[in-house]
Design a protein around this motif. Structure first.
Motif, PDB file in Angstrom:
ATOM      1  N   GLU A  61       0.836  -1.206   0.000  1.00 33.86           N
ATOM      2  CA  GLU A  61       0.000   0.000   0.000  1.00 33.86           C
ATOM      3  C   GLU A  61       0.869   1.253   0.000  1.00 33.86           C
ATOM      4  O   GLU A  61       0.571   2.224  -0.700  1.00 33.86           O
ATOM      5  CB  GLU A  61      -0.925   0.005   1.225  1.00 33.86           C
ATOM      6  N   ALA A  62       1.940   1.220   0.784  1.00 35.99           N
ATOM      7  CA  ALA A  62       2.832   2.376   0.839  1.00 35.99           C
ATOM      8  C   ALA A  62       3.488   2.624  -0.512  1.00 35.99           C
ATOM      9  O   ALA A  62       3.676   3.778  -0.926  1.00 35.99           O
ATOM     10  CB  ALA A  62       3.900   2.159   1.913  1.00 35.99           C
ATOM     11  N   ASN A  63       3.833   1.553  -1.219  1.00 33.09           N
ATOM     12  CA  ASN A  63       4.421   1.709  -2.544  1.00 33.09           C
ATOM     13  C   ASN A  63       3.476   2.451  -3.488  1.00 33.09           C
ATOM     14  O   ASN A  63       3.882   3.374  -4.203  1.00 33.09           O
ATOM     15  CB  ASN A  63       4.754   0.329  -3.127  1.00 33.09           C
ATOM     16  N   LEU A  64       2.202   2.055  -3.516  1.00 32.75           N
ATOM     17  CA  LEU A  64       1.245   2.719  -4.395  1.00 32.75           C
ATOM     18  C   LEU A  64       0.986   4.151  -3.937  1.00 32.75           C
ATOM     19  O   LEU A  64       0.791   5.046  -4.765  1.00 32.75           O
ATOM     20  CB  LEU A  64      -0.062   1.939  -4.449  1.00 32.75           C
ATOM     21  N   GLY A  65       0.985   4.374  -2.632  1.00 35.52           N
ATOM     22  CA  GLY A  65       0.828   5.743  -2.135  1.00 35.52           C
ATOM     23  C   GLY A  65       1.960   6.643  -2.594  1.00 35.52           C
ATOM     24  O   GLY A  65       1.732   7.805  -2.978  1.00 35.52           O
ATOM     25  N   LYS A  66       3.188   6.117  -2.574  1.00 35.84           N
ATOM     26  CA  LYS A  66       4.328   6.899  -3.056  1.00 35.84           C
ATOM     27  C   LYS A  66       4.227   7.154  -4.551  1.00 35.84           C
ATOM     28  O   LYS A  66       4.640   8.207  -5.047  1.00 35.84           O
ATOM     29  CB  LYS A  66       5.630   6.167  -2.719  1.00 35.84           C
ATOM     30  N   LEU A  67       3.655   6.183  -5.269  1.00 39.60           N
ATOM     31  CA  LEU A  67       3.520   6.334  -6.719  1.00 39.60           C
ATOM     32  C   LEU A  67       2.587   7.481  -7.068  1.00 39.60           C
ATOM     33  O   LEU A  67       2.912   8.328  -7.914  1.00 39.60           O
ATOM     34  CB  LEU A  67       3.006   5.025  -7.330  1.00 39.60           C
ATOM     35  N   VAL A  68       1.423   7.535  -6.447  1.00 41.95           N
ATOM     36  CA  VAL A  68       0.455   8.588  -6.794  1.00 41.95           C
ATOM     37  C   VAL A  68       0.896   9.942  -6.266  1.00 41.95           C
ATOM     38  O   VAL A  68       0.432  10.985  -6.761  1.00 41.95           O
ATOM     39  CB  VAL A  68      -0.959   8.235  -6.284  1.00 41.95           C
TER      40      VAL A  68
END
Length: 253
Positions: free
Chosen positions: A159-166
């Motif tokens: 989840e943190a990875n996708l949060g950093k992506l957006v």
């Protein structure tokens, strides 16, 4: 001469610890749709397949969902007996026993912010970019794991990875296609996150046991029973329950 009753009591006393053995302890990190938690209960395709196999083998199991690095530490320290959904590598064979039959196949792809698709066909296209990865995960493509062309930045959770992506803190995120798409839907990011169609690598997920004689035997039994289960209609029904929606999320959408 001792009575038969006394002999039976003595025998049961000797067998007591074995007869009351603790449940097999299995650890894994939530990685839907393979294993995850819903309403406080574990679910998922590989979890439910394993539950069925162990039930047929007459084995009681205790499940714990933990961060991936802790899963590996607990297995290697003897606190856990097996780890669910791990990749089979030669280096791990010194500490783990892998059944011959895998649970699932995965395909690693790159996820991107739809406003920043970064066209990708080969590793050289990633030159200078920052790619979000998961610590402790084994990415089968050695060139991707070791390439000096781009930066690999770990995050504590998927989840943190996708949060950093957006939030534009990483340029791309690598994840299994099914797991990544499941998480994108769960986080409500379909309008913001897409995926590249090119597959970086393919691999299989296994239930790996701690390397000790009794668990080596159990790994063989697990493999045989899993192979039988996969030939049954019940396994096809399980797969269908966790199949991806029919929507097309390929390309740079």
């Amino acid at each position: 001469m001792p009575s038969l009753r006394i002999l039976l009591i003595a025998l049961l006393a000797c067998l007591g610890p074995a007869a009351q053995a603790e449940p097999l302890r299995i650890v894994s990190e939530p990685w839907a749709p393979y294993i995850f938690e819903e309403n406080g209960q574990p679910r998922g395709q590989d979890y439910e397949a394993s539950v069925i196999v162990f039930k047929r083998l007459g084995i009681d199991v205790q499940w714990s969902l933990l961060p991936w690095k802790r899963c590996l530490v607990e297995l290697e320290s003897g606190q856990a007996d097996a780890v669910l959904d791990i990749f089979h590598t030669r280096e791990r064979e010194t500490r783990m026993v892998f059944p011959a039959e895998p649970l699932s196949e995965v395909e690693f792809v790159l996820f991107h912010a739809r406003q920043r698709p970064y066209p990708f066909e080969r590793l050289s296209d990633l030159r200078g970019l920052k790619v979000g990865v998961s610590p402790g995960y084994w990415y089968a493509d050695k060139a991707f794991r070791t390439s000096p062309l781009f930066f690999r930045e770990p995050a504590p959770t998927h989840e943190a990875n996708l949060g950093k992506l957006v939030r534009d803190r990483v340029d791309l995120v690598v994840n299994d296609r099914r797991a990544g798409r499941y998480l994108v839907r769960q986080m409500g990011l379909e309008a913001e996150v897409g995926q590249h169609p090119k597959v970086l690598s393919r691999d299989h997920l296994y239930l790996a046991f701690r390397r000790q004689p009794d668990l080596e035997n159990l790994a063989r039994r697990f493999s045989d029973e899993l192979r039988r289960f996969k030939r049954e209609p019940a396994y096809a029904e399980l797969q269908a329950r966790y199949a991806e929606p029919s929507d097309d999320n390929s390309g740079n959408r």
